[in-house]
Design a protein around this motif. Structure first.
Motif, PDB file in Angstrom:
ATOM      1  N   GLY A  56      -1.871   3.257   1.531  1.00 15.44           N
ATOM      2  CA  GLY A  56      -0.179   3.337   0.452  1.00 15.44           C
ATOM      3  C   GLY A  56       0.366   4.327  -0.264  1.00 15.44           C
ATOM      4  O   GLY A  56       1.260   3.743  -1.172  1.00 15.44           O
ATOM      5  N   GLN A  59      -0.754  -4.990  -0.710  1.00 20.03           N
ATOM      6  CA  GLN A  59      -1.044  -3.145  -0.190  1.00 20.03           C
ATOM      7  C   GLN A  59      -0.060  -2.509  -1.621  1.00 20.03           C
ATOM      8  O   GLN A  59      -0.963  -1.727  -1.538  1.00 20.03           O
ATOM      9  N   GLY A 105       4.323  -1.637   6.643  1.00 14.71           N
ATOM     10  CA  GLY A 105       3.667  -1.779   5.718  1.00 14.71           C
ATOM     11  C   GLY A 105       4.179  -1.189   4.310  1.00 14.71           C
ATOM     12  O   GLY A 105       5.354  -0.584   4.411  1.00 14.71           O
TER      13      GLY A 105
END
Length: 470
Positions: free
Chosen positions: A89, A140, A171
């Motif tokens: 991330g 995340q 994501g």
């Protein structure tokens, strides 16, 4: 076959290298092994370009962030922290160096993996958002923050603009470590306000800025709890379309005191799941220890994303007006919101003192708080920057609206604007005052009286943030 020559195109708008934008690059410019394809953004200290490795276009695009100022130490700090981080991330650091343009001088740069996507709030405006999706994205980001904090770093500018949602897998990626700090790093900001965006600053940071405002050498030391609070503000705005009310100040006999205006919980505004509403409330705790550790928050968010009840799969929508008298705006791109900042600053100058003195909660239908948003450079609205389009009408049952008005003091109030005063304001006893149109003696207790006219003090705005968010 002879390879065509590479066109190198860059320029200095100023020859002394001290201008705000000393170097900008056009396509085909080469910085070391990197060939510029296009410019994709620019902040106060750096410009971001999409580049490719010369001779190896098959490797795909990369992001090159180039300093706008010679020998800028910010890039050394950002590059060092990124070199310590290996997380899905967080953009992967590929290279860092300096583009030498003269003896002993050059422009630092860092090269990172290219993230194809859009900022979080913009993504939410384009896709139906459920509580489970929000929990997953926040998990995340919290995981990326946990890795940052584990490396003894603090991001210091967590917000929707610095969280991108990848196109390929939806994501979340934590972007822009230009304001980040890590332990024992060189101190670069020696004055208020600290790096970051005001709407996302913690109560403890705001209190420190006010209490240490007369100490030039004072410096706020950001902690992981600051990043967690900013994540809570991000989550609240993501699901409700508005910011939670910031810490406010009011005048007392002892001086100024801080207080927390009433905050509507997310579930009172939108159809959010109870699991998400609870974790948002936890992250927005006024007590830093009440927010938990970053790793704990990341684990809880990930667990809730998997185990939340059926309501978490329903689209988040505003509640009916009868249940939600202060209807929030839907999330939208912050690019369209910047014009509200100028209006907010202007209104703040004129009537900022009124709400600080009275301690009233802003009326959403006047100027919804969700319309006062951050800019890409970290924002320009200072401490307690919540505003009204005009003072609310006085009603007999409102607290603070009865009694005798105060006489204008013999010296300026703390934080009051000093001469030269703005147009349509007057100087009285060394401070700047705005006369309340139509109000005459006897003035209400929310005003100050001078020669049978009613006035409000003009409060000096905070200095814009130095956060670099290309």
């Amino acid at each position: 076959m002879r390879r065509p020559s590479v066109r190198r195109s860059w320029y200095w708008p100023t020859v002394n290298f001290r201008g705000v934008k000393p170097v900008l690059m056009t396509p085909e410019t080469e910085v070391g092994p990197w060939r510029v394809l296009e410019q994709r953004g620019q902040g106060s200290y750096g410009a971001v370009y999409r580049v490719e490795r010369a001779g190896h276009p098959e490797q795909g695009p990369f992001a090159l962030k180039l300093a706008l100022h010679l020998n800028d130490p910010r890039f050394e700090r950002e590059g060092e922290l990124l070199s310590r981080l290996q997380h899905a991330g967080i953009p992967r650091l590929v290279e860092r160096g300096t583009w030498e343009v003269q003896a002993g001088g050059g422009f630092p740069f860092i090269v990172m993996e290219w993230v194809e996507g859009v900022p979080l709030y913009e993504w939410a405006a384009q896709h139906p958002l459920t509580s489970r999706q929000a929990l997953r994205l926040l998990a995340q980001v919290a995981s990326a923050l946990a890795a940052t904090h584990e490396a003894e770093g603090v991001h210091r500018d967590v917000k929707g603009d610095n969280i991108w949602v990848r196109t390929r897998d939806a994501g979340a990626v934590l972007m822009d470590f230009g304001s980040a700090y890590y332990r024992r790093a060189r101190v670069l900001t020696h004055q208020f306000p600290p790096p970051g965006t005001p709407e996302y600053q913690t109560p403890e940071c705001q209190r420190y800025q006010w209490e240490a405002r007369h100490q030039p050498s004072a410096r706020y030391e950001a902690q992981p709890a600051d990043d967690l609070y900013a994540l809570g503000v991000t989550a609240y705005r993501l699901v409700t379309g508005r910011y939670p009310p910031a810490l406010d100040m009011r005048v007392t006999e002892q001086g100024f005191e801080f207080f927390r205006p009433p905050r509507l919980p997310p579930e009172a505004l939108v159809s959010v799941s109870p699991e998400l509403a609870e974790i948002i409330q936890q992250l927005l705790s006024d007590d830093p220890s009440g927010r938990g550790t970053t790793q704990e928050v990341a684990e809880v968010l990930e667990h809730l994303a998997m185990t939340a009840g059926p309501q978490a799969d329903h689209r988040i929508t505003p509640l009916p007006a009868r249940s939600n008298p202060a209807q929030p705006l839907q999330p939208r791109s912050s690019r369209a919101e910047a014009p509200w900042l100028a209006m907010a600053a202007l209104v703040y100058l004129w009537i900022g003192a009124w709400w600080m003195k009275e301690g009233h909660v802003p009326v959403p239908e006047k100027v919804p708080q969700s319309q006062v948003h951050e800019q890409r450079d970290g924002g320009t609205v200072g401490l307690g920057a919540q505003v009204l389009a005009s003072p609310p009408e006085a009603r007999p049952d409102e607290p603070g609206m009865s009694g005798i008005a105060l006489d204008i003091p013999k010296k300026p109030l703390p934080g009051q604007r000093l001469p030269p005063c703005e147009r349509y304001t007057v100087e009285i006893h060394g401070g700047c005052w705005a006369q309340v149109s139509g109000a005459v003696s006897p003035c209400s207790a929310s005003m100050y009286e001078w020669k049978k006219a009613c006035y409000l003090p003009l409060i000096a705005p905070s200095r814009p943030s130095t956060s670099d968010t290309p």
